[in-house]
Design a protein around this motif. Structure first.
Motif, PDB file in Angstrom:
ATOM      1  N   MET A  16       0.608  -1.192  -0.058  1.00 18.76           N
ATOM      2  CA  MET A  16      -0.059  -0.062  -0.168  1.00 18.76           C
ATOM      3  C   MET A  16       0.735   1.082   0.013  1.00 18.76           C
ATOM      4  SD  MET A  16      -3.222  -0.777   2.376  1.00 18.76           S
ATOM      5  CE  MET A  16      -2.710  -2.161   3.341  1.00 18.76           C
ATOM      6  N   ALA A  17       0.317   2.327  -0.724  1.00 23.40           N
ATOM      7  CA  ALA A  17       1.206   3.539  -0.687  1.00 23.40           C
ATOM      8  C   ALA A  17       0.229   4.590  -0.173  1.00 23.40           C
ATOM      9  CB  ALA A  17       1.466   3.784  -2.118  1.00 23.40           C
ATOM     10  N   PHE A  18       0.720   5.522   0.650  1.00 22.90           N
ATOM     11  CA  PHE A  18      -0.050   6.502   1.257  1.00 22.90           C
ATOM     12  C   PHE A  18       0.568   7.938   0.803  1.00 22.90           C
ATOM     13  CE2 PHE A  18      -0.741   2.775   3.883  1.00 22.90           C
ATOM     14  CZ  PHE A  18      -2.162   3.034   4.328  1.00 22.90           C
ATOM     15  N   GLY A  19      -0.437   8.732   0.828  1.00 25.46           N
ATOM     16  CA  GLY A  19       0.102  10.184   0.411  1.00 25.46           C
ATOM     17  C   GLY A  19      -0.103  11.059   1.578  1.00 25.46           C
ATOM     18  N   LEU A  20      -0.154  12.364   1.484  1.00 25.09           N
ATOM     19  CA  LEU A  20      -0.560  13.360   2.451  1.00 25.09           C
ATOM     20  C   LEU A  20      -1.264  14.659   1.827  1.00 25.09           C
ATOM     21  CD1 LEU A  20      -0.025  14.206   5.400  1.00 25.09           C
ATOM     22  CD2 LEU A  20       2.292  15.275   4.750  1.00 25.09           C
ATOM     23  N   ASP A  21      -2.427  14.809   2.319  1.00 20.18           N
ATOM     24  CA  ASP A  21      -3.033  15.697   1.464  1.00 20.18           C
ATOM     25  C   ASP A  21      -2.940  17.287   2.533  1.00 20.18           C
ATOM     26  OD1 ASP A  21      -4.813  15.884   3.769  1.00 20.18           O
ATOM     27  OD2 ASP A  21      -6.375  15.282   2.542  1.00 20.18           O
TER      28      ASP A  21
END
Length: 86
Positions: free
Chosen positions: A1-6
């Motif tokens: 899984m890959a997560f970002g940051l908003d």
């Protein structure tokens, strides 16, 4: 899984993937990723409903999976050559 940051410091799920080195990947692998995304969406994981599905393979992909990726920009196929391209 890959997560970002908003902008609100939330970490949306961006992608869900599977890696196989010596096995051609097919629709069964994609179906598993769809099920995982559906489970994460049902758990209200932020961004899960829009997460891209990524298949990484050293042995390649069968024709059905290649066609599915052509028809859906949210399916990403990555080969070993893609990873080591200059």
């Amino acid at each position: 899984m890959a997560f970002g940051l908003d902008d609100d410091d939330r970490q949306p799920l961006l992608a869900i993937g599977e890696i196989k080195w010596g096995e051609r990947m097919g629709l069964a692998h994609l179906d598993r990723l769809h099920r995982i995304r559906a489970l994460l969406t049902a758990q209200n994981r932020f961004g899960a409903d829009r997460a891209r599905l990524a298949c990484f393979s050293g042995a390649g992909f069968d024709d059905d999976l290649i066609e599915a990726a052509r028809q859906n920009e949210n399916i990403v196929l990555i080969t070993a050559a893609d990873l080591y391209r200059p």
